[in-house]
Design an enzyme around this catalytic site. Structure first.
Site, PDB file in Angstrom:
ATOM      1  N   GLY A 101       7.380   4.104   4.386  1.00  0.00           N
ATOM      2  CA  GLY A 101       7.694   5.724   4.837  1.00  0.00           C
ATOM      3  C   GLY A 101       8.672   5.006   5.711  1.00  0.00           C
ATOM      4  O   GLY A 101       8.961   4.378   5.565  1.00  0.00           O
ATOM      5  N   GLY A 102       8.494   6.342   6.570  1.00  0.00           N
ATOM      6  CA  GLY A 102       9.798   6.493   7.293  1.00  0.00           C
ATOM      7  C   GLY A 102       9.847   4.800   8.785  1.00  0.00           C
ATOM      8  O   GLY A 102      10.991   4.572   8.964  1.00  0.00           O
ATOM      9  N   ASP A 144       5.049  13.543  13.611  1.00  0.00           N
ATOM     10  CA  ASP A 144       5.403  13.726  12.093  1.00  0.00           C
ATOM     11  C   ASP A 144       3.836  13.626  11.755  1.00  0.00           C
ATOM     12  O   ASP A 144       3.219  12.408  10.881  1.00  0.00           O
ATOM     13  CB  ASP A 144       6.110  12.564  11.660  1.00  0.00           C
ATOM     14  N   LEU A 150       0.740  -1.392  -0.236  1.00  0.00           N
ATOM     15  CA  LEU A 150      -0.259  -0.251   0.002  1.00  0.00           C
ATOM     16  C   LEU A 150       0.253   0.910   0.240  1.00  0.00           C
ATOM     17  O   LEU A 150       0.632   1.801  -0.300  1.00  0.00           O
ATOM     18  CB  LEU A 150      -0.932   0.347   1.558  1.00  0.00           C
ATOM     19  N   VAL A 189       3.666  -0.560   4.278  1.00  0.00           N
ATOM     20  CA  VAL A 189       2.849  -1.271   4.565  1.00  0.00           C
ATOM     21  C   VAL A 189       1.995  -1.952   3.529  1.00  0.00           C
ATOM     22  O   VAL A 189       2.407  -1.624   2.317  1.00  0.00           O
ATOM     23  CB  VAL A 189       2.065   0.218   5.231  1.00  0.00           C
ATOM     24  N   LYS A 196       1.774  -3.228   8.833  1.00  0.00           N
ATOM     25  CA  LYS A 196       3.154  -2.234   8.953  1.00  0.00           C
ATOM     26  C   LYS A 196       3.911  -3.550   9.154  1.00  0.00           C
ATOM     27  O   LYS A 196       4.766  -3.973  10.593  1.00  0.00           O
ATOM     28  CB  LYS A 196       3.018  -1.185   9.245  1.00  0.00           C
TER      29      LYS A 196
END
Length: 638
Positions: free
Chosen positions: A329-330, A445, A326, A334, A348
């Site tokens: 990121g950091g 974030d 999907l 995912v 995740k």
């Protein structure tokens, strides 16, 4: 609507107002909780608090409603208050319970939130709206001492409390009292809840209250609902409700079915008790103590997350295939997963160190995060720790992230109503993390890619709790940078100083992106308005904020004055001085208040990843382009 339904509703409302006082306000204390945050303007806060208490008394004295609310919001020290009285109390006893509750909750001093729960009533006040809250972490059972010798009592309690949890959400006022088989029971939700939220809260209450058996009495308390049973009557016979009317069955068949169900439940309970004793023997677990462990405003005992099997998640995600990916990121990649029960989830795969200490911290952090429940926060369903993999399982959000709608290749048009609801929902979610959960969680974030949308375009914030939390005994903490430049507050990016106001700053940036439909930095727009914050400030000084509004929105669908007010709230959120930014609970109020904010924003500091600090400041530039990183740390209670 049936004739019997109408008649029973009228009788219920009439009895609450007209039954003679029984001189029993039922002020047995079940819970007292106070916020650890104190009001800054104490004199104004106490004036508003006293005003709300007076208003609650007036409403109970004048009307027949068992749940009343009031608010004092036109100041810098807002107060929202709710009082809920059990409908089987007389009006005089209800007023007596309110007086006792007000007296007890004053022990919270200048705390910006407080709650007291008696057998007869519940009183709560906060500095931000909470009237739609049902079940929250800290919900629990309060059990009486001793047991009852009545035959079949546990089965009768399970049957009656189960019926109450199902019937009460369908009754006007969300309240019911009934007697069956020598068991007296009552269930009630705050009338400000939706039927669905009430039903969910009472299901949790029903589960909790079973822990009291075989005690002769017990209660289940939560943020938005209450349940009680006893072998001794605590209301009169003419105050009961025929639950069969709301359960789709006749009274006679109800009793017959209740006997059958009672026998079955008694047998099942017997088997469960034997199984449980065997489990205790083999695992040598400690027995759970009866009574209270922690309070609602600050629970000390948390439920752990569901532990998924690695092979099940591997199968659900097709071996973590690119097809099911999907995003990334950091914190890690995912994947979309479909479990064996056909439930779709998001998995995740965390990109964190694999040391033993990191894994131990992972378990403690995930346990806390899994207890975070709010309509504007993505729900963590469970986790898995195996070999080199640390996995988190979240609810799946079919519409994806907000950045897809604002900046995607196939940008989809959001109406102003949708954008405003997204902004307010974000504010409520962040405010919950900062002020309402029993530890202060700073996200660090906040950005459009971390804002997910459900099928109704309601926002849910993702990736909270995966970086350091603010220690309860410090005003700020210096720490390694973990965020995304362009959204990060200057004091954090430059000096590593972390407070809740870091999230306030990021929230302000995202508001401006939502309204304008453009990223905070876009080199294609040229040097004059490449940086969104600089451009917005220039438009604000020139009195030309209409230019900021996304041209894809239909001007007939929004009120420019409302949009301008929200822009001003965003500018207040991105103030350079931390003390000038509103808290997130204050931001919620500013967004929902029709009047324009009285404070005027000052020119903010602008930071970009190429030229460093821009604007009026003498600080040295921060030029790193490091994206968000994750570090597993200890959570600290307020």
């Amino acid at each position: 609507m049936s004739r019997r339904f109408v008649i029973s509703t009228i009788v219920l409302l009439f009895l609450w107002d007209h039954l003679p006082a029984i001189a029993d306000p039922q002020t047995n204390l079940l819970n007292l909780g106070c916020s650890t945050y104190n009001a800054t303007n104490k004199s104004l806060f106490f004036a508003n608090l006293n005003s709300t208490f007076s208003d609650l008394h007036s409403e109970i004295s004048a009307g027949i409603n068992s749940t009343v609310t009031t608010e004092e919001t036109h100041s810098s020290a807002p107060v929202y208050a709710l009082f809920s009285c059990r409908t089987y109390l007389s009006q005089a006893d209800c007023l007596g319970c309110l007086a006792a509750a007000v007296d007890k909750v004053r022990s919270c001093g200048a705390g910006t939130g407080g709650r007291v729960i008696f057998d007869g009533c519940t009183l709560r006040y906060e500095s931000a709206p909470f009237f739609d809250q049902g079940t929250l972490p800290g919900n629990t059972a309060v059990c009486g001492n001793g047991t009852t010798a009545l035959p079949g009592f546990p089965a009768a309690v399970s049957s009656l409390t189960g019926d109450l949890s199902l019937a009460a959400p369908s009754i006007v006022g969300y309240s019911a009292a009934a007697e069956e088989g020598g068991v007296y029971g009552a269930a009630q939700c705050a009338a400000t809840l939706s039927k669905e939220v009430c039903a969910q809260c009472l299901q949790v209450a029903y589960t909790n209250i079973q822990q009291c058996l075989p005690a002769g009495n017990g209660r289940s308390v939560d943020a938005g609902c209450f349940m009680r049973f006893s072998n001794v009557g605590f209301f009169t016979a003419n105050q009961t409700v025929d639950l069969a009317l709301y359960l789709g069955r006749s009274g006679g068949s109800s009793k017959k079915r209740g006997i059958i169900i009672g026998c079955v439940i008694a047998a099942v309970i017997g088997l469960l008790i034997l199984s449980f004793l065997a489990f205790l023997w083999t695992r040598k677990s400690r027995r759970r103590e009866d009574g209270w462990k922690g309070d609602i405003l600050g629970a000390t005992e948390l439920r752990g997350p569901v532990n998924f099997r690695y092979r099940d998640l591997k199968s659900a995600t097709k071996n973590f295939s690119q097809e099911n990916k999907l995003g990334e990121g950091g914190f890690g990649d995912v994947y979309k997963g479909t479990l064996k029960n056909k439930k779709v989830v998001a998995v995740k795969r965390l990109a964190v160190s694999q040391t033993e200490s990191a894994k131990a911290s992972f378990q403690s952090e995930v346990k806390l995060i899994s207890n975070v429940h709010h309509r504007n926060l993505v729900r963590l369903l469970g986790c898995c720790s195996k070999s080199q993999d640390l996995l988190l399982v979240y609810e799946y959000m079919g519409r994806g992230s907000l950045d897809r709608f604002l900046f995607g290749e196939k940008k989809e048009v959001l109406s102003w109503k949708q954008r405003f609801n997204i902004i307010v929902g974000m504010a409520k979610g962040i405010s919950y993390l900062h002020h309402e959960f029993h530890v202060c969680i700073i996200h660090r974030d906040i950005k459009p890619s971390n804002i997910l949308l459900d099928d109704n375009f309601q926002p849910k914030i993702a990736d909270f709790g995966l970086v350091k939390l603010l220690p309860g005994d410090q005003s700020h903490v210096s720490t390694k940078f973990a965020g995304t430049l362009g959204y990060t507050a200057p004091e954090y990016a430059l000096h590593g100083q972390l407070t809740e106001k870091v999230d306030t700053y990021s929230f302000g940036v995202v508001i401006l992106e939502i309204i304008s439909g453009r990223r905070n930095s876009d080199p294609k727009l040229g040097p004059s308005n490449q940086y969104l914050l600089e451009w917005v400030w220039q438009l604000y000084e020139d009195g030309d904020l209409v230019e900021l509004i996304d041209k894809s929105m239909d001007p007939d669908e929004y009120d420019f004055e409302e949009v301008k007010r929200v822009i001003k709230v965003a500018l207040l959120c991105i103030q350079s001085m931390v003390s000038l930014r509103p808290t997130m609970s204050e931001a919620v109020i500013l967004l929902l208040t029709q009047a324009e904010p009285k404070l005027d924003p000052m020119r903010p500091i602008f930071i970009d990843s190429v030229n460093g600090v821009r604007g009026e400041t003498s600080s040295s530039a921060y030029t790193s382009t490091t994206q968000a990183t994750v570090s597993i740390t200890q959570f600290s209670a307020r």
